[in-house]
Design a protein around this motif. Sequence first.
Motif, PDB file in Angstrom:
ATOM      1  N   ILE A   3       0.851  -1.188   0.000  1.00 50.18           N
ATOM      2  CA  ILE A   3       0.000   0.000   0.000  1.00 50.18           C
ATOM      3  C   ILE A   3       0.884   1.234   0.000  1.00 50.18           C
ATOM      4  O   ILE A   3       1.765   1.375   0.856  1.00 50.18           O
ATOM      5  CB  ILE A   3      -0.928   0.004   1.233  1.00 50.18           C
ATOM      6  N   LYS A   4       0.672   2.133  -0.947  1.00 51.49           N
ATOM      7  CA  LYS A   4       1.438   3.381  -1.031  1.00 51.49           C
ATOM      8  C   LYS A   4       0.540   4.598  -0.838  1.00 51.49           C
ATOM      9  O   LYS A   4       0.965   5.614  -0.300  1.00 51.49           O
ATOM     10  CB  LYS A   4       2.161   3.455  -2.383  1.00 51.49           C
ATOM     11  N   LEU A   5      -0.718   4.500  -1.307  1.00 54.12           N
ATOM     12  CA  LEU A   5      -1.676   5.602  -1.180  1.00 54.12           C
ATOM     13  C   LEU A   5      -2.968   5.090  -0.570  1.00 54.12           C
ATOM     14  O   LEU A   5      -3.405   3.993  -0.879  1.00 54.12           O
ATOM     15  CB  LEU A   5      -2.031   6.178  -2.561  1.00 54.12           C
ATOM     16  N   THR A   6      -3.567   5.905   0.265  1.00 51.09           N
ATOM     17  CA  THR A   6      -4.915   5.671   0.741  1.00 51.09           C
ATOM     18  C   THR A   6      -5.564   7.037   0.849  1.00 51.09           C
ATOM     19  O   THR A   6      -4.861   8.044   0.936  1.00 51.09           O
ATOM     20  CB  THR A   6      -4.937   4.881   2.066  1.00 51.09           C
ATOM     21  N   SER A   7      -6.879   7.097   0.788  1.00 52.08           N
ATOM     22  CA  SER A   7      -7.562   8.387   0.723  1.00 52.08           C
ATOM     23  C   SER A   7      -8.590   8.559   1.823  1.00 52.08           C
ATOM     24  O   SER A   7      -9.160   7.586   2.304  1.00 52.08           O
ATOM     25  CB  SER A   7      -8.315   8.524  -0.611  1.00 52.08           C
ATOM     26  N   VAL A   8      -8.823   9.823   2.170  1.00 54.99           N
ATOM     27  CA  VAL A   8     -10.012  10.216   2.927  1.00 54.99           C
ATOM     28  C   VAL A   8     -10.647  11.343   2.134  1.00 54.99           C
ATOM     29  O   VAL A   8      -9.953  12.191   1.571  1.00 54.99           O
ATOM     30  CB  VAL A   8      -9.729  10.669   4.381  1.00 54.99           C
ATOM     31  N   PHE A   9     -11.961  11.302   2.037  1.00 52.14           N
ATOM     32  CA  PHE A   9     -12.679  12.386   1.379  1.00 52.14           C
ATOM     33  C   PHE A   9     -12.747  13.565   2.338  1.00 52.14           C
ATOM     34  O   PHE A   9     -12.966  13.378   3.540  1.00 52.14           O
ATOM     35  CB  PHE A   9     -14.094  11.947   0.985  1.00 52.14           C
ATOM     36  N   VAL A  10     -12.563  14.763   1.817  1.00 50.97           N
ATOM     37  CA  VAL A  10     -12.627  15.969   2.639  1.00 50.97           C
ATOM     38  C   VAL A  10     -13.510  17.000   1.953  1.00 50.97           C
ATOM     39  O   VAL A  10     -13.571  17.063   0.731  1.00 50.97           O
ATOM     40  CB  VAL A  10     -11.224  16.552   2.930  1.00 50.97           C
ATOM     41  N   ASP A  11     -14.198  17.803   2.758  1.00 54.46           N
ATOM     42  CA  ASP A  11     -15.098  18.810   2.191  1.00 54.46           C
ATOM     43  C   ASP A  11     -14.380  20.090   1.779  1.00 54.46           C
ATOM     44  O   ASP A  11     -14.936  20.906   1.063  1.00 54.46           O
ATOM     45  CB  ASP A  11     -16.259  19.111   3.143  1.00 54.46           C
ATOM     46  N   ASP A  12     -13.133  20.277   2.214  1.00 53.87           N
ATOM     47  CA  ASP A  12     -12.355  21.476   1.877  1.00 53.87           C
ATOM     48  C   ASP A  12     -10.878  21.104   2.000  1.00 53.87           C
ATOM     49  O   ASP A  12     -10.387  20.848   3.101  1.00 53.87           O
ATOM     50  CB  ASP A  12     -12.725  22.608   2.842  1.00 53.87           C
ATOM     51  N   GLN A  13     -10.181  21.066   0.874  1.00 52.23           N
ATOM     52  CA  GLN A  13      -8.791  20.605   0.896  1.00 52.23           C
ATOM     53  C   GLN A  13      -7.870  21.520   1.702  1.00 52.23           C
ATOM     54  O   GLN A  13      -6.975  21.036   2.393  1.00 52.23           O
ATOM     55  CB  GLN A  13      -8.255  20.443  -0.531  1.00 52.23           C
ATOM     56  N   ASP A  14      -8.068  22.828   1.624  1.00 53.10           N
ATOM     57  CA  ASP A  14      -7.204  23.749   2.370  1.00 53.10           C
ATOM     58  C   ASP A  14      -7.413  23.586   3.874  1.00 53.10           C
ATOM     59  O   ASP A  14      -6.454  23.548   4.652  1.00 53.10           O
ATOM     60  CB  ASP A  14      -7.443  25.195   1.945  1.00 53.10           C
ATOM     61  N   LYS A  15      -8.676  23.487   4.298  1.00 52.52           N
ATOM     62  CA  LYS A  15      -8.988  23.274   5.711  1.00 52.52           C
ATOM     63  C   LYS A  15      -8.420  21.931   6.162  1.00 52.52           C
ATOM     64  O   LYS A  15      -7.855  21.817   7.257  1.00 52.52           O
ATOM     65  CB  LYS A  15     -10.497  23.327   5.926  1.00 52.52           C
ATOM     66  N   ALA A  16      -8.541  20.912   5.319  1.00 55.22           N
ATOM     67  CA  ALA A  16      -8.022  19.587   5.653  1.00 55.22           C
ATOM     68  C   ALA A  16      -6.502  19.624   5.801  1.00 55.22           C
ATOM     69  O   ALA A  16      -5.961  19.054   6.755  1.00 55.22           O
ATOM     70  CB  ALA A  16      -8.426  18.575   4.588  1.00 55.22           C
ATOM     71  N   LEU A  17      -5.822  20.297   4.887  1.00 57.09           N
ATOM     72  CA  LEU A  17      -4.358  20.378   4.977  1.00 57.09           C
ATOM     73  C   LEU A  17      -3.941  21.031   6.288  1.00 57.09           C
ATOM     74  O   LEU A  17      -3.038  20.550   6.968  1.00 57.09           O
ATOM     75  CB  LEU A  17      -3.785  21.151   3.787  1.00 57.09           C
ATOM     76  N   LYS A  18      -4.624  22.097   6.657  1.00 55.59           N
ATOM     77  CA  LYS A  18      -4.310  22.781   7.915  1.00 55.59           C
ATOM     78  C   LYS A  18      -4.529  21.848   9.108  1.00 55.59           C
ATOM     79  O   LYS A  18      -3.672  21.733   9.991  1.00 55.59           O
ATOM     80  CB  LYS A  18      -5.169  24.038   8.039  1.00 55.59           C
ATOM     81  N   PHE A  19      -5.664  21.149   9.156  1.00 60.95           N
ATOM     82  CA  PHE A  19      -5.963  20.247  10.274  1.00 60.95           C
ATOM     83  C   PHE A  19      -4.975  19.080  10.322  1.00 60.95           C
ATOM     84  O   PHE A  19      -4.425  18.760  11.381  1.00 60.95           O
ATOM     85  CB  PHE A  19      -7.400  19.718  10.172  1.00 60.95           C
ATOM     86  N   TYR A  20      -4.750  18.435   9.187  1.00 63.61           N
ATOM     87  CA  TYR A  20      -3.910  17.250   9.171  1.00 63.61           C
ATOM     88  C   TYR A  20      -2.434  17.564   9.433  1.00 63.61           C
ATOM     89  O   TYR A  20      -1.709  16.707   9.934  1.00 63.61           O
ATOM     90  CB  TYR A  20      -4.097  16.471   7.863  1.00 63.61           C
ATOM     91  N   THR A  21      -1.993  18.788   9.124  1.00 68.67           N
ATOM     92  CA  THR A  21      -0.602  19.149   9.416  1.00 68.67           C
ATOM     93  C   THR A  21      -0.466  19.840  10.772  1.00 68.67           C
ATOM     94  O   THR A  21       0.321  19.417  11.605  1.00 68.67           O
ATOM     95  CB  THR A  21      -0.007  20.038   8.303  1.00 68.67           C
TER      96      THR A  21
END
Length: 134
Positions: A3-21
């Motif tokens: 496994i190299k990639l797995t996904s989660v669907f997000v409603d806002d990529q910028d908000k998701a990037l901020k939360f996940y980082t």
Amino acid sequence: MKIKLTSVFVDDQDKALKFYTEVLGFVKKHEVPMGEVKWLTVVSPEAPDEVELVLEPNSNPVAKTYQQGLVEQGIPATAFMVDDIQQEFERMKGLGVQFRTEPTAAGPTMIAIFDDTCGNLIQLFQVNRDGENS
């Protein structure tokens, strides 16, 4: 095969990037513009060349329905392993993360479920030493 990639669907990529980082502590690996969305991945700083998590836009109606269905049923979209779930729970709560469940024994693991602010429930888990409940 691995496994190299797995996904989660997000409603806002910028908000998701901020939360996940900024909250979860992952590191941005790729951010490639693709029209209105981007190819956006994050990785664990402990394993930057291993599995990438794609922060996938949920603009597809099927993806949105799937994501909402999981949340309505209380099912996490994915799970992240931690070494000390109680410490991580306290750290994240201090940052304002909303937990659905506090750390709870579940067989040979401890689990907790939180809201990622992007439309998902995420499970944290810690494998107990020697398979014993804490």
